[in-house]
Write an enzyme that holds these catalytic residues in place. Structure first.
Site, PDB file in Angstrom:
ATOM      1  N   ARG A   1     -13.552  13.999   6.616  1.00 24.77           N
ATOM      2  CA  ARG A   1     -14.496  14.848   5.871  1.00 24.77           C
ATOM      3  C   ARG A   1     -15.914  14.313   6.036  1.00 24.77           C
ATOM      4  O   ARG A   1     -16.104  13.206   6.530  1.00 24.77           O
ATOM      5  CB  ARG A   1     -14.148  14.802   4.384  1.00 24.77           C
ATOM      6  CG  ARG A   1     -14.228  13.362   3.859  1.00 24.77           C
ATOM      7  CD  ARG A   1     -14.072  13.222   2.356  1.00 24.77           C
ATOM      8  NE  ARG A   1     -14.414  11.880   1.926  1.00 24.77           N
ATOM      9  CZ  ARG A   1     -13.594  10.834   1.928  1.00 24.77           C
ATOM     10  NH1 ARG A   1     -12.350  10.964   2.355  1.00 24.77           N
ATOM     11  NH2 ARG A   1     -14.025   9.650   1.529  1.00 24.77           N
TER      12      ARG A   1
ATOM     13  N   LYS B   1       0.840  -1.205   0.000  1.00 23.82           N
ATOM     14  CA  LYS B   1       0.000   0.000   0.000  1.00 23.82           C
ATOM     15  C   LYS B   1       0.876   1.256   0.000  1.00 23.82           C
ATOM     16  O   LYS B   1       2.001   1.232   0.497  1.00 23.82           O
ATOM     17  CB  LYS B   1      -0.901   0.028   1.243  1.00 23.82           C
ATOM     18  CG  LYS B   1      -1.978  -1.043   1.258  1.00 23.82           C
ATOM     19  CD  LYS B   1      -2.923  -0.835   2.429  1.00 23.82           C
ATOM     20  CE  LYS B   1      -4.104  -1.784   2.331  1.00 23.82           C
ATOM     21  NZ  LYS B   1      -5.085  -1.539   3.419  1.00 23.82           N
TER      22      LYS B   1
ATOM     23  N   LYS C   1      -0.821  -7.690   5.773  1.00 25.52           N
ATOM     24  CA  LYS C   1      -1.401  -8.996   5.496  1.00 25.52           C
ATOM     25  C   LYS C   1      -2.664  -8.765   4.674  1.00 25.52           C
ATOM     26  O   LYS C   1      -3.434  -7.847   4.949  1.00 25.52           O
ATOM     27  CB  LYS C   1      -1.760  -9.675   6.825  1.00 25.52           C
ATOM     28  CG  LYS C   1      -2.477 -10.982   6.677  1.00 25.52           C
ATOM     29  CD  LYS C   1      -1.529 -12.140   6.870  1.00 25.52           C
ATOM     30  CE  LYS C   1      -2.195 -13.471   6.578  1.00 25.52           C
ATOM     31  NZ  LYS C   1      -1.214 -14.425   6.022  1.00 25.52           N
TER      32      LYS C   1
HETATM   33  C1  MV4 Z   1      -7.093  -4.004   2.205  1.00 25.26           C
HETATM   34  C2  MV4 Z   1      -7.766  -5.112   1.644  1.00 25.26           C
HETATM   35  C3  MV4 Z   1      -7.427  -6.373   2.100  1.00 25.26           C
HETATM   36  N1  MV4 Z   1      -6.459  -6.520   3.027  1.00 25.26           N
HETATM   37  N2  MV4 Z   1      -6.151  -4.198   3.138  1.00 25.26           N
HETATM   38  C4  MV4 Z   1      -9.083  -0.701  -0.652  1.00 25.26           C
HETATM   39  C5  MV4 Z   1      -9.208   0.757  -0.433  1.00 25.26           C
HETATM   40  C6  MV4 Z   1      -8.291   1.114   0.664  1.00 25.26           C
HETATM   41  N3  MV4 Z   1      -8.965   1.974   1.583  1.00 25.26           N
HETATM   42  C7  MV4 Z   1      -7.913  -0.173   1.306  1.00 25.26           C
HETATM   43  N4  MV4 Z   1      -8.458  -1.228   0.506  1.00 25.26           N
HETATM   44  C8  MV4 Z   1      -8.275  -2.526   0.839  1.00 25.26           C
HETATM   45  N5  MV4 Z   1      -7.364  -2.751   1.812  1.00 25.26           N
HETATM   46  C9  MV4 Z   1      -5.842  -5.437   3.518  1.00 25.26           C
HETATM   47  N6  MV4 Z   1      -4.879  -5.611   4.425  1.00 25.26           N
HETATM   48  C10 MV4 Z   1      -8.721  -4.889   0.665  1.00 25.26           C
HETATM   49  C11 MV4 Z   1      -8.962  -3.597   0.243  1.00 25.26           C
HETATM   50  C12 MV4 Z   1      -9.955  -3.499  -0.798  1.00 25.26           C
HETATM   51  C13 MV4 Z   1     -11.218  -2.968  -0.541  1.00 25.26           C
HETATM   52  C14 MV4 Z   1     -11.555  -2.454   0.688  1.00 25.26           C
HETATM   53  C15 MV4 Z   1     -12.807  -1.943   0.920  1.00 25.26           C
HETATM   54  C16 MV4 Z   1     -13.741  -1.951  -0.092  1.00 25.26           C
HETATM   55  C17 MV4 Z   1     -13.440  -2.443  -1.319  1.00 25.26           C
HETATM   56  C18 MV4 Z   1     -12.182  -2.949  -1.576  1.00 25.26           C
HETATM   57  C19 MV4 Z   1     -11.876  -3.472  -2.832  1.00 25.26           C
HETATM   58  C20 MV4 Z   1     -10.636  -3.960  -3.066  1.00 25.26           C
HETATM   59  C21 MV4 Z   1      -9.665  -3.977  -2.061  1.00 25.26           C
END
Ligand code: MV4
Length: 452
Positions: A291, A158, A201
């Site tokens: 926000r 990330k 993770k």
């Molecule tokens: C994640 C995840 C799975 N595992 N972190 C997507 C947006 C950002 N705010 C963080 N996101 C994600 N972080 C970990 N450790 C999966 C996502 C993610 C996701 C999260 C919320 C709603 C839709 C999503 C679609 C793809 C990936």
């Protein structure tokens, strides 16, 4: 209370903020680009100021032009809405240096939460559960490999300046790590001008659940329950609801209590949202949004609290009008985001609205800046309307929302109303049997459009 507020935004959220101001007897100043001279927000405000050409960089992101508009109209405060400058600590600082009140949290809290690693470290200090991962930015291949081995694959790379899913890379094996890190670094640099990265993770199939909070400068903080935002496409939310059908009342109370304690300890002021992944009964903090959010109406519908008015009230230095025990949750609310896009291919469909009829009746709310004859400009987000329903139960809410969508007439442009009707008719939605990845599959499997 303020005499006059400038709204540094456009579209439905600018209209929403103007409505909150009018009900407080506060005068409003709209700012608009040349493309938005005929836009609803510019017409509805008491005064409007043109701040530049259509390109957001030259108008809605043009800080000197917005400050000048506030000065010539004698505004006391500036509301940033969502998107644009709403999470810019620099903008908040400049606003206050020019003697205006910024309707939002302190620049310090904005920049703290804008740095996703510092935000996570803060969450840990406040006792919130987080996803296992690196606690610092990772500089080189060796640091990535060591951290990933410790966390265990699969991992997610990330961006520290990220959010909204941009610059994320899934990695299943050590052999793929270096190449994925290089891609993520280039993407992060291009998107944010900051190439710092960290590892987490991977939580494979969670729900996205976010908790709404509201705090004043006197140490009062309340939570207003959660929203389930698991239905998304390419990191754009499609439908949101409150409460989450995935939680039971005990889990709801527990996460709410933890979050409001955390926000009080943080010394936060304003409205905020803490985003969590939720899987197998466990919550993992992801980010805090500083926000007002697009989906705030579902929380308003089940609590009866006007979040924008509360935001203005606490920015004006007044104490919260409500304590936690005053917050009551009434039934269920669901919001559909209607965009001017082809419902099968998602191609943007700007153009002139040649016929317009909005649904109404019990438990239905429309937040929109559309009107008959409006020319939807091609320069901005394709969100044109939010249809929000509230009813005593999730089942009744679903029926009411379907009824409202069937009443809605928007002619002249393509909209995603047919897609929403298909979603509301699906068994998986009715049974709440989905995770954050389900909707993308639903779209490609049931749509008429070409597979990606
Ligand atoms: C994640 C995840 C799975 N595992 N972190 C997507 C947006 C950002 N705010 C963080 N996101 C994600 N972080 C970990 N450790 C999966 C996502 C993610 C996701 C999260 C919320 C709603 C839709 C999503 C679609 C793809 C990936």
């Amino acid at each position: 209370m303020f005499d006059k507020i400038l709204i540094a935004n456009r579209g439905e959220i600018a209209v929403r903020i103007i409505r909150a101001c009018r009900e407080f007897g506060i005068k409003t100043v709209a700012v608009h680009s040349t493309a938005d001279a005929e836009a609803m927000h510019a017409r509805l405000a008491d005064e409007s100021v043109c701040i530049g050409p259509p390109t957001p960089r030259e108008s809605y992101l043009n800080i000197p032009a917005i400050i000048a508009a506030g000065e010539i109209t004698n505004a006391n405060a500036i509301h940033p809405g969502y998107g644009f400058l709403s999470e810019s600590a620099d903008f908040a600082t400049i606003v206050e240096e020019h003697g205006f009140i910024f309707i939002g949290p302190s620049p310090t809290h904005i920049s703290l939460m804008g740095d996703k690693i510092r935000a996570k470290q803060t969450a840990v200090e406040l006792g919130l559960p987080v996803v296992p991962g690196s606690t610092e930015a990772l500089e080189n291949a060796a640091a990535f490999a060591e951290s990933a081995d410790e966390i265990g694959y699969p991992v997610l790379i990330k961006a520290v300046a990220g959010g909204g899913g941009r610059g994320m890379q899934r990695v299943d094996r050590r052999e793929e790590l270096a190449a994925a890190a290089a891609t993520a670094r280039a993407e992060a640099e291009a998107a944010f001008g900051n190439d710092a990265l960290y590892l987490e993770k991977l939580v494979a199939a969670p729900r996205h659940i976010e908790v709404q909070v509201l705090a004043d400068q006197f140490g009062n903080a309340v939570h207003l329950g959660e929203r389930d935002c698991s239905l998304q496409r390419r990191h754009q939310k499609v439908l949101e609801e409150a409460p989450s059908p995935a939680l039971d009342p005990r889990q709801r109370e527990e996460i709410g209590a933890r979050v409001s304690t955390a926000v009080r300890e943080l010394g936060y002021r304003g409205v905020g949202t803490l985003e969590f992944l939720y899987e197998d009964g466990a919550f993992y903090f992801m980010e805090m949004n500083t926000r007002i959010q697009v989906e705030h109406p579902v929380t308003e519908m089940v609590t009866g609290i006007d979040l924008v008015q509360e935001q203005i009230r606490v920015a004006a230095g007044e104490p919260l009008a409500i304590a936690q025990e005053d917050v009551r949750f009434d039934g269920h609310s669901i919001e559909c985001r209607i965009t001017a896009e082809d419902p099968d291919t998602f191609r943007p469909s700007p153009g002139t609205v040649s016929g317009y009829h909005t649904p109404g009746g019990p438990g239905v709310r429309i937040d929109s800046a559309l009107y008959d004859g409006y020319r939807i400009p091609p320069y901005y987000d394709s969100l044109i309307s939010k249809v929000i329903a509230q009813a005593g139960s999730r089942e009744a809410c679903l029926m009411r929302l379907r009824r409202a969508l069937e009443e809605y007439v928007i002619q002249g442009v393509s909209t995603t109303i047919p897609l929403h009707l298909r979603l509301l008719a699906s068994q998986a939605f009715a049974e709440s049997a989905y995770d954050i990845h389900w909707f993308e599959r639903f779209v490609t499997e049931t749509g008429d459009g070409p597979a990606p």
